[in-house]
Design an enzyme around this catalytic site. Structure first.
Site, short mmCIF file in Angstrom:
data_model
loop_
_atom_site.label_atom_id
_atom_site.label_comp_id
_atom_site.label_asym_id
_atom_site.label_seq_id
_atom_site.Cartn_x
_atom_site.Cartn_y
_atom_site.Cartn_z
N HIS A 106 1.49 1.97 -3.43
CA HIS A 106 0.48 2.98 -3.79
C HIS A 106 0.92 4.39 -3.38
O HIS A 106 0.08 5.28 -3.24
CB HIS A 106 -0.88 2.63 -3.17
CG HIS A 106 -1.54 1.45 -3.82
ND1 HIS A 106 -2.65 0.81 -3.31
CD2 HIS A 106 -1.25 0.79 -4.97
CE1 HIS A 106 -3.00 -0.19 -4.11
NE2 HIS A 106 -2.17 -0.23 -5.12
N CYS A 133 6.11 23.57 -8.43
CA CYS A 133 7.13 22.52 -8.22
C CYS A 133 8.46 23.19 -7.89
O CYS A 133 8.88 24.09 -8.60
CB CYS A 133 7.24 21.70 -9.50
SG CYS A 133 8.72 20.65 -9.54
P1 OAD Z 1 -10.05 -2.46 1.89
O1 OAD Z 1 -10.80 -1.39 2.61
O2 OAD Z 1 -10.53 -2.86 0.54
O3 OAD Z 1 -9.99 -3.77 2.78
C1 OAD Z 1 -9.63 -3.73 4.13
C2 OAD Z 1 -9.63 -5.14 4.66
O4 OAD Z 1 -9.20 -5.09 6.00
C3 OAD Z 1 -11.01 -5.83 4.65
O5 OAD Z 1 -10.89 -7.14 4.14
C4 OAD Z 1 -11.40 -5.84 6.14
O6 OAD Z 1 -12.15 -7.00 6.48
C5 OAD Z 1 -10.04 -5.88 6.81
N1 OAD Z 1 -10.02 -5.31 8.17
C6 OAD Z 1 -10.75 -4.29 8.69
N2 OAD Z 1 -10.43 -4.06 9.96
C7 OAD Z 1 -9.46 -4.94 10.28
C8 OAD Z 1 -8.70 -5.23 11.47
N3 OAD Z 1 -8.89 -4.53 12.60
N4 OAD Z 1 -7.80 -6.23 11.43
C9 OAD Z 1 -7.61 -6.96 10.31
N5 OAD Z 1 -8.28 -6.75 9.15
C10 OAD Z 1 -9.19 -5.75 9.13
O7 OAD Z 1 -8.51 -1.97 1.86
P2 OAD Z 1 -7.31 -2.48 0.93
O8 OAD Z 1 -7.44 -3.93 0.63
O9 OAD Z 1 -6.07 -1.99 1.55
O10 OAD Z 1 -5.95 2.00 -3.39
O11 OAD Z 1 -7.59 -1.65 -0.38
C11 OAD Z 1 -6.69 -1.77 -1.45
C12 OAD Z 1 -6.62 -0.48 -2.21
O12 OAD Z 1 -7.92 -0.04 -2.57
C13 OAD Z 1 -6.09 0.70 -1.41
O13 OAD Z 1 -4.67 0.75 -1.38
C14 OAD Z 1 -6.63 1.87 -2.15
C15 OAD Z 1 -8.04 1.38 -2.30
O14 OAD Z 1 -8.81 1.91 -3.30
C16 OAD Z 1 -5.89 3.19 -4.02
O15 OAD Z 1 -6.38 4.20 -3.55
C17 OAD Z 1 -5.16 3.14 -5.33
#
Ligand code: OAD
Length: 231
Positions: A106, A133
């Site tokens: 990303h 740029c």
């Molecule tokens: P999310 O915010 O959707 O999910 C975060 C996950 O981490 C959740 O399942 C939480 O339960 C878990 N979590 C929180 N604290 C934690 C901890 N201390 N230890 C372990 N797990 C924990 O984030 P992503 O899955 O990364 O994309 O989101 C994916 C994409 O959506 C991102 O890259 C971004 C976003 O929109 C773009 O901006 C294109």
């Protein structure tokens, strides 16, 4: 020795003080995705979008890697096979924790991208609207992050790794954003053992052979120790 592919999400950086997206007080509870994470939002209000990423860039620059980032770097050093880290995160905490070759699907807050000619350079701490740029002089600088509606980076390379993966682990990701959420299915097709490490069950939890729930700084070092102890 089996190749390990690790997919990480915002949860691995949560204990370094960086907000996740979909948790109760996450970034998407405070900002509209359409406004700050789409090309259309940037075209409508570039100052708002730069402001959002400038704040995140400052915050990320102050954050320190945690025990989970460091444990994955140790796995890369000590595992006798290849360990590929694919991250959805735009921070650089894997690298700060000692990891190498991290695939930022990303993009990254550290980068600037020219929307006109595709040139990339190191982002200043604060990007401003109309910044020229350095290659083509167009006033089209944007953060080098992937927005909704855009194709994530390095997909061919990631699918090549997934085609030969022996152990696939998803860490700290809610499993709600594609294509990353479907990597587990590629891994299953390759015959890999699949592991989810997350604070709570993700949307795709039923696809995994093995699950560990808890804070990343506890469960990731434990998982790495077990893997390294096995060999
Ligand atoms: P999310 O915010 O959707 O999910 C975060 C996950 O981490 C959740 O399942 C939480 O339960 C878990 N979590 C929180 N604290 C934690 C901890 N201390 N230890 C372990 N797990 C924990 O984030 P992503 O899955 O990364 O994309 O989101 C994916 C994409 O959506 C991102 O890259 C971004 C976003 O929109 C773009 O901006 C294109």
């Amino acid at each position: 020795m089996e190749k390990i592919v690790v997919l990480t999400g915002a949860g691995i950086s949560a204990e370094s003080g960086l907000g996740t997206f979909r948790d109760e007080d996450g970034l998407w509870a405070q900002h509209r995705i359409e406004d700050v994470a789409t090309p259309e939002g940037f075209a409508r209000d570039p100052a708002l979008v730069h402001g959002f990423y400038n704040a995140r860039r400052v915050q990320a620059a102050q954050a320190q890697p945690n025990a989970a980032h460091r444990a994955l770097a140790q796995l890369q050093r000590d595992w006798p096979g290849e360990v590929i880290i694919v991250t959805q995160n735009v921070d650089s905490l894997h690298e700060a924790g000692g990891a190498t070759g991290v695939i930022h699907m990303h993009g990254t807050l550290a980068g600037a991208l020219c929307a006109a000619c595709g040139h990339r350079w190191t982002a200043p701490p604060e990007m401003t609207v109309g910044e020229p740029c350095p290659a083509c002089n167009a006033p089209s600088a944007r953060p080098d992050v992937v927005w909704f509606g855009e194709m994530p980076y390095h997909m061919d390379q990631i699918y090549d790794h997934l085609a030969e993966v022996g152990i696939f682990a998803a860490i700290g990701t809610s499993g709600q954003v594609y294509p990353a959420a479907a990597f587990v299915h590629e891994a299953i097709a390759a015959g890999a053992q699949t592991v989810e490490l997350n604070l709570e069950p993700s949307a795709g939890v039923s696809s995994y052979d093995e699950t560990h729930f808890g804070p990343a700084t506890e469960i990731v070092p434990q998982w790495v120790d077990r893997l390294l102890g096995r060999h």
